[in-house]
Scaffold this motif. Structure first.
Motif, PDB file in Angstrom:
ATOM      1  N   ASP A   1     -31.401  22.236  22.738  1.00 16.89           N
ATOM      2  CA  ASP A   1     -30.776  21.595  21.449  1.00 16.89           C
ATOM      3  C   ASP A   1     -31.162  23.499  20.668  1.00 16.89           C
ATOM      4  O   ASP A   1     -32.667  23.264  20.227  1.00 16.89           O
ATOM      5  CB  ASP A   1     -31.399  20.702  20.772  1.00 16.89           C
ATOM      6  CG  ASP A   1     -29.974  19.766  21.137  1.00 16.89           C
ATOM      7  OD1 ASP A   1     -29.154  19.889  21.395  1.00 16.89           O
ATOM      8  OD2 ASP A   1     -30.139  18.477  19.864  1.00 16.89           O
ATOM      9  N   VAL A   2     -30.417  23.820  19.591  1.00 12.50           N
ATOM     10  CA  VAL A   2     -30.421  25.049  19.218  1.00 12.50           C
ATOM     11  C   VAL A   2     -30.214  25.010  17.186  1.00 12.50           C
ATOM     12  O   VAL A   2     -29.641  23.901  17.176  1.00 12.50           O
ATOM     13  CB  VAL A   2     -29.941  26.264  19.637  1.00 12.50           C
ATOM     14  CG1 VAL A   2     -30.348  26.190  21.100  1.00 12.50           C
ATOM     15  CG2 VAL A   2     -28.233  25.977  19.503  1.00 12.50           C
ATOM     16  N   LYS A   3     -30.604  25.722  16.751  1.00 13.10           N
ATOM     17  CA  LYS A   3     -30.723  25.895  15.509  1.00 13.10           C
ATOM     18  C   LYS A   3     -29.618  27.391  14.957  1.00 13.10           C
ATOM     19  O   LYS A   3     -30.028  28.340  15.269  1.00 13.10           O
ATOM     20  CB  LYS A   3     -31.608  25.767  14.065  1.00 13.10           C
ATOM     21  CG  LYS A   3     -32.545  24.997  13.984  1.00 13.10           C
ATOM     22  CD  LYS A   3     -33.645  24.724  12.977  1.00 13.10           C
ATOM     23  CE  LYS A   3     -33.890  23.660  12.557  1.00 13.10           C
ATOM     24  NZ  LYS A   3     -35.130  23.973  11.496  1.00 13.10           N
ATOM     25  N   LEU A   4     -28.278  27.147  14.577  1.00 14.01           N
ATOM     26  CA  LEU A   4     -27.891  28.439  14.232  1.00 14.01           C
ATOM     27  C   LEU A   4     -27.880  29.247  13.504  1.00 14.01           C
ATOM     28  O   LEU A   4     -28.131  30.601  13.329  1.00 14.01           O
ATOM     29  CB  LEU A   4     -26.326  27.888  14.310  1.00 14.01           C
ATOM     30  CG  LEU A   4     -25.387  27.175  15.192  1.00 14.01           C
ATOM     31  CD1 LEU A   4     -23.593  27.278  15.208  1.00 14.01           C
ATOM     32  CD2 LEU A   4     -25.937  27.775  16.436  1.00 14.01           C
ATOM     33  N   THR A   5     -29.305  28.888  12.624  1.00 10.88           N
ATOM     34  CA  THR A   5     -29.861  29.448  11.671  1.00 10.88           C
ATOM     35  C   THR A   5     -30.697  30.875  12.436  1.00 10.88           C
ATOM     36  O   THR A   5     -31.618  31.401  11.933  1.00 10.88           O
ATOM     37  CB  THR A   5     -30.049  29.047   9.984  1.00 10.88           C
ATOM     38  OG1 THR A   5     -31.167  28.171  10.305  1.00 10.88           O
ATOM     39  CG2 THR A   5     -29.078  28.583   9.463  1.00 10.88           C
ATOM     40  N   ASN A   6     -30.944  30.352  13.609  1.00 16.38           N
ATOM     41  CA  ASN A   6     -32.617  30.624  14.436  1.00 16.38           C
ATOM     42  C   ASN A   6     -31.974  30.673  15.779  1.00 16.38           C
ATOM     43  O   ASN A   6     -32.639  30.005  16.557  1.00 16.38           O
ATOM     44  CB  ASN A   6     -33.695  30.189  14.459  1.00 16.38           C
ATOM     45  CG  ASN A   6     -34.507  30.735  14.718  1.00 16.38           C
ATOM     46  OD1 ASN A   6     -34.985  32.104  14.713  1.00 16.38           O
ATOM     47  ND2 ASN A   6     -35.826  30.022  14.742  1.00 16.38           N
ATOM     48  N   LYS A   7     -31.419  31.489  15.673  1.00 18.55           N
ATOM     49  CA  LYS A   7     -30.699  31.714  17.076  1.00 18.55           C
ATOM     50  C   LYS A   7     -31.599  32.356  18.911  1.00 18.55           C
ATOM     51  O   LYS A   7     -31.950  33.296  18.303  1.00 18.55           O
ATOM     52  CB  LYS A   7     -29.257  31.896  17.603  1.00 18.55           C
ATOM     53  CG  LYS A   7     -28.367  31.544  17.092  1.00 18.55           C
ATOM     54  CD  LYS A   7     -26.923  32.405  16.624  1.00 18.55           C
ATOM     55  CE  LYS A   7     -26.083  31.585  15.969  1.00 18.55           C
ATOM     56  NZ  LYS A   7     -24.478  33.054  16.248  1.00 18.55           N
ATOM     57  N   PRO A   8     -31.654  31.615  19.630  1.00 17.86           N
ATOM     58  CA  PRO A   8     -32.847  32.380  20.612  1.00 17.86           C
ATOM     59  C   PRO A   8     -31.868  33.364  21.325  1.00 17.86           C
ATOM     60  O   PRO A   8     -31.414  33.496  22.143  1.00 17.86           O
ATOM     61  CB  PRO A   8     -33.357  31.570  21.759  1.00 17.86           C
ATOM     62  CG  PRO A   8     -32.125  30.266  20.567  1.00 17.86           C
ATOM     63  CD  PRO A   8     -31.427  30.177  20.136  1.00 17.86           C
ATOM     64  N   ALA A   9     -32.904  34.272  21.310  1.00 12.23           N
ATOM     65  CA  ALA A   9     -32.747  35.308  22.261  1.00 12.23           C
ATOM     66  C   ALA A   9     -32.040  35.679  23.403  1.00 12.23           C
ATOM     67  O   ALA A   9     -31.018  36.184  24.192  1.00 12.23           O
ATOM     68  CB  ALA A   9     -33.871  36.672  22.417  1.00 12.23           C
ATOM     69  N   SER A  10     -32.407  34.833  24.307  1.00 13.77           N
ATOM     70  CA  SER A  10     -32.050  34.302  25.513  1.00 13.77           C
ATOM     71  C   SER A  10     -30.395  33.762  25.262  1.00 13.77           C
ATOM     72  O   SER A  10     -29.865  33.846  25.933  1.00 13.77           O
ATOM     73  CB  SER A  10     -32.858  33.095  25.999  1.00 13.77           C
ATOM     74  OG  SER A  10     -32.716  31.920  25.585  1.00 13.77           O
ATOM     75  N   MET A  11     -30.428  32.736  24.387  1.00 12.35           N
ATOM     76  CA  MET A  11     -28.878  32.736  24.258  1.00 12.35           C
ATOM     77  C   MET A  11     -28.131  33.681  23.930  1.00 12.35           C
ATOM     78  O   MET A  11     -26.279  33.830  24.250  1.00 12.35           O
ATOM     79  CB  MET A  11     -29.214  31.561  23.273  1.00 12.35           C
ATOM     80  CG  MET A  11     -27.897  30.705  22.019  1.00 12.35           C
ATOM     81  SD  MET A  11     -27.618  29.942  20.979  1.00 12.35           S
ATOM     82  CE  MET A  11     -26.085  30.112  20.267  1.00 12.35           C
ATOM     83  N   LEU A  12     -28.800  34.776  23.047  1.00 13.40           N
ATOM     84  CA  LEU A  12     -27.007  35.612  22.324  1.00 13.40           C
ATOM     85  C   LEU A  12     -27.331  36.862  23.486  1.00 13.40           C
ATOM     86  O   LEU A  12     -26.258  36.937  23.707  1.00 13.40           O
ATOM     87  CB  LEU A  12     -28.280  36.662  20.815  1.00 13.40           C
ATOM     88  CG  LEU A  12     -28.341  35.497  20.247  1.00 13.40           C
ATOM     89  CD1 LEU A  12     -28.776  36.054  19.047  1.00 13.40           C
ATOM     90  CD2 LEU A  12     -26.570  35.377  19.680  1.00 13.40           C
TER      91      LEU A  12
END
Length: 216
Positions: A33-44
């Motif tokens: 679960d992530v916050k779109l205001t603080n996207k993890p580098a691995s997700m991007l």
């Protein structure tokens, strides 16, 4: 064995329907679960467009469209036959879902904005949505689920959007004449399935303990 990784957001309707399909497939994934205001580098890194859901099946297979995540999950395992194999054509399910994705979802967004900002076109925006709600009401007056007597991909694909519609003007919706839609939606919202899919998990960060998400 390395599990697929699902980047998700609890209340996002697209992520919600991806989780519904994964849960129904009884496949296990690592939920992040992530916050779109603080996207993890691995997700991007996995998907630069940075929207959820993102399913990392392997280094060479990244799925970043919710319907594709659903189809992958149920293609791997479909114990409840949500793809309605041998009952209807998959193309019929996808055509129905596409209408709600392309046409109904934008109507809901306008409806939500009209309510939030106290705009004068609230009723007109609601009327636009009702075209699709009326179609559902007709279908659900004939059988228990959207495509017939059996639950299908179509039901869980549009469920999060109908939930959104019902929440915009809650009192109006409760008093509306869409009794079959209300029955269908309430059956989902009050189910153990929905409670498990909507369970709240800690926001994922690098180094977090893995959270395994699967149906049973």
């Amino acid at each position: 064995m390395t599990l697929p990784i699902l980047y998700s957001l609890r209340h996002c309707p697209f992520a919600m329907r991806a989780r519904l399909a994964i849960f129904k497939s009884q496949k296990a994934v690592e939920l992040r679960d992530v916050k779109l205001t603080n996207k993890p580098a691995s997700m991007l890194k996995a998907s630069p467009k940075g929207t959820v859901p993102i399913l990392v099946v392997s280094a060479s297979q990244i799925i970043d469209e919710s319907l594709d995540v659903m189809l992958w999950s149920l293609g791997e395992s479909d114990p409840d036959n949500l793809l309605l194999s041998s009952i209807v054509e998959l193309s019929d399910l996808l055509t129905f879902i596409d209408i709600y994705d392309r046409e109904f979802k934008p109507c809901i967004e306008r409806y939500k904005c009209a309510k939030r900002y106290h705009e004068t076109n609230l009723e007109a925006c609601r009327n636009d949505c009702e075209v699709y709600i009326q179609d559902l009401e007709r279908r659900l007056s004939k059988h228990a689920f959207i495509m017939g007597e059996y639950e299908s991909l179509a039901d869980i694909a549009i469920l999060p959007f109908i939930r959104q519609f019902a929440k915009v003007e809650r009192q109006w919706y409760v008093q509306s004449s869409y009794n079959n839609v209300k029955r269908w939606l309430n059956n989902y919202l009050q189910s153990a399935l929905f409670n498990k899919v909507m369970a709240q998990y800690p926001i994922w960060e690098e180094g977090s303990e893995p959270i395994i998400f699967c149906g049973s």
